[in-house]
Design a protein around this motif. Structure first.
Motif, PDB file in Angstrom:
ATOM      1  N   LEU A 180      23.843 -24.890 -36.858  1.00 35.93           N
ATOM      2  CA  LEU A 180      22.541 -24.486 -37.299  1.00 35.93           C
ATOM      3  C   LEU A 180      21.407 -24.623 -36.279  1.00 35.93           C
ATOM      4  N   GLN A 181      21.883 -25.211 -34.951  1.00 34.45           N
ATOM      5  CA  GLN A 181      20.862 -24.929 -33.839  1.00 34.45           C
ATOM      6  C   GLN A 181      20.825 -23.643 -33.486  1.00 34.45           C
ATOM      7  N   ALA A 182      22.131 -23.081 -33.458  1.00 41.65           N
ATOM      8  CA  ALA A 182      22.270 -21.732 -33.005  1.00 41.65           C
ATOM      9  C   ALA A 182      21.531 -20.581 -33.939  1.00 41.65           C
ATOM     10  N   GLN A 329      36.425 -19.908 -32.100  1.00 40.53           N
ATOM     11  CA  GLN A 329      36.993 -20.513 -30.910  1.00 40.53           C
ATOM     12  C   GLN A 329      36.242 -21.280 -30.103  1.00 40.53           C
ATOM     13  N   VAL A 330      35.062 -20.779 -29.809  1.00 41.13           N
ATOM     14  CA  VAL A 330      33.955 -21.559 -29.012  1.00 41.13           C
ATOM     15  C   VAL A 330      33.778 -22.833 -29.919  1.00 41.13           C
ATOM     16  N   LEU A 331      33.457 -22.710 -31.081  1.00 43.47           N
ATOM     17  CA  LEU A 331      33.066 -23.962 -31.971  1.00 43.47           C
ATOM     18  C   LEU A 331      33.893 -25.006 -31.952  1.00 43.47           C
ATOM     19  N   THR A 332      35.214 -24.649 -31.910  1.00 44.78           N
ATOM     20  CA  THR A 332      36.396 -25.691 -31.848  1.00 44.78           C
ATOM     21  C   THR A 332      36.610 -26.255 -30.770  1.00 44.78           C
ATOM     22  N   PHE A 338      28.093 -23.883 -28.183  1.00 48.57           N
ATOM     23  CA  PHE A 338      27.929 -22.861 -29.138  1.00 48.57           C
ATOM     24  C   PHE A 338      26.446 -22.560 -29.282  1.00 48.57           C
ATOM     25  N   SER A 339      26.026 -21.309 -29.334  1.00 43.64           N
ATOM     26  CA  SER A 339      24.742 -21.003 -29.197  1.00 43.64           C
ATOM     27  C   SER A 339      24.428 -19.916 -29.884  1.00 43.64           C
ATOM     28  N   ALA A 340      23.379 -19.038 -29.955  1.00 48.04           N
ATOM     29  CA  ALA A 340      23.002 -17.884 -30.525  1.00 48.04           C
ATOM     30  C   ALA A 340      23.886 -16.623 -30.039  1.00 48.04           C
ATOM     31  N   ALA A 341      24.417 -16.903 -28.654  1.00 49.83           N
ATOM     32  CA  ALA A 341      25.320 -15.913 -27.955  1.00 49.83           C
ATOM     33  C   ALA A 341      26.637 -15.817 -28.659  1.00 49.83           C
ATOM     34  N   GLN A 342      27.069 -16.948 -29.554  1.00 51.12           N
ATOM     35  CA  GLN A 342      28.152 -16.612 -30.325  1.00 51.12           C
ATOM     36  C   GLN A 342      27.900 -16.306 -31.723  1.00 51.12           C
TER      37      GLN A 342
END
Length: 389
Positions: A180-182, A329-332, A338-342
């Protein structure tokens, strides 16, 4: 020797020993304890998004209030105090590094009296802190010996169920908040000294099948309360939870809330893919083998099992799934990164914002389920498992 109690934990990285300072020490962000939404922690979310996802968000809020209440009475069979629970939540939040969670649980823990300074209390708190950190950061380190050590320091079977539920829940919360922040475009804030989770060893998935066996005895039907029997009958019909329902029935309310989350999130053609990615990273061979039979592409389980390069090669022919897998993968591994870039590539691959949020929240839920199976039992290679994960 006289036992003493002292209040106060001054920052995120709390110690297992009671403090010797008589003065009350304030947390870094004391206002973080005063939130209206105990799950999203007053994160600003578009109203349309809240309405679309209300069913599972309400269940998550209820789980937060149930597992991490402000007050509770301990009993002989349920010995985890508010301090034990919030200390565990803070430990897990520290592992995942999502600052909003660290602030919140540190602020709630700070005014609570710590355990007395006896050797037994210090050993108990040290053991549950170590276990929580290991299950959150490196689930494959947890084995039967680690679970026995919890019993050795006084945790009952009911305590162990609640304890593992708290660890899984806070990991789920951290990842949903990160997503949600992303969505809001907030930059990821990396905390120093926090490493990405390493993928589980590939040999854990070498056996073609794996059944799962709890090391908590299944309750006798005659000893269950009517409410427990009703919840158990309901949850046994949920394929994802059926293998572990008996082991979790000690806390039927938490189990029912978990079943509600599974029913709201675990659906759609991409669910098995995300479940495989999560299980491969976290080391839950039972989840992995069950989900392997749910995918339509027979090459996918081998690609996930064989690691990053094999999965990348598979995804070249599946561009829609490629962005989703990379985000999962990044989130796990590193929710703090984890950000808007993912998140943005998932939208560019053709997913709507609501679909992307649901699927990534499903990834977070899979991490919870993986840790429950690792924390409450063992996969037994060579036996036949039936039904979906």
């Amino acid at each position: 020797m006289e036992q003493r109690r002292f209040s106060g934990k001054s920052h995120w990285y709390h110690e297992t020993q009671a403090r010797t300072c008589q003065a009350d020490v304030q947390p870094l962000v004391p206002e973080a304890a005063r939130v209206n939404d105990r799950f999203l922690l007053d994160l600003v979310v578009p109203d349309a998004c809240l309405r679309t996802h209300r069913a599972w968000l309400d269940a998550a809020r209820a789980a937060s209030l149930h597992l991490l209440p402000d007050t509770l009475e301990t009993t002989r069979l349920a010995t985890l105090s508010c301090y034990d629970r919030l200390s565990t939540a803070l430990t897990v939040a520290q592992v995942f590094g999502v600052q909003r969670l660290c602030n919140h649980y540190a602020a709630r823990l700070a005014p609570l009296p710590g355990p007395d300074s006896s050797r037994e209390s210090n050993q108990r708190l040290a053991q549950i802190t170590q276990y929580a950190r290991q299950l959150a950061s490196s689930p494959t380190l947890i084995d039967a010996r680690c679970r026995t050590q919890l019993s050795d320091v006084g945790l009952t079977e009911s305590d162990r169920v609640t304890f593992n539920q708290i660890i899984g829940f806070v990991g789920f919360q951290a990842r949903v908040v990160a997503v949600l922040q992303a969505i809001n475009g907030q930059p990821a804030r990396w905390l120093p000294g926090i490493d990405s989770q390493q993928d589980a060893p590939g040999e854990r998935f070498a056996a073609p099948e794996a059944d799962w066996q709890a090391d908590i005895p299944s309750p006798q039907a005659g000893y269950l309360r009517p409410a427990q029997r009703e919840v158990l009958a309901q949850v046994r019909r949920v394929p994802v939870l059926e293998p572990i329902a008996d082991g979790l029935i000690e806390d039927e309310n938490a189990l029912l809330l978990l079943a509600t989350l599974v029913g709201a999130l675990f659906s759609g053609k991409h669910a098995p893919l995300l479940g495989l990615v999560s299980a491969r990273i976290n080391g839950s061979s039972h989840c992995f083998h069950r989900l392997s039979r749910e995918v339509t592409d027979s090459a996918l389980p081998d690609a996930v099992r064989n690691g990053e390069r094999a999965l990348l090669a598979w995804s070249h022919n599946h561009p829609e799934e490629r962005a989703l897998v990379q985000a999962a993968q990044v989130l796990t591994r590193s929710p703090d990164r984890f950000s808007a870039a993912q998140f943005t590539p998932v939208l560019e691959a053709g997913f709507s914002r609501d679909d992307a949020l649901r699927l990534l929240s499903l990834t977070a839920l899979c991490g919870w389920l993986n840790r429950l199976k690792i924390g409450l039992g063992d996969a037994l290679p060579g036996q036949t498992a039936t039904g979906p994960a």
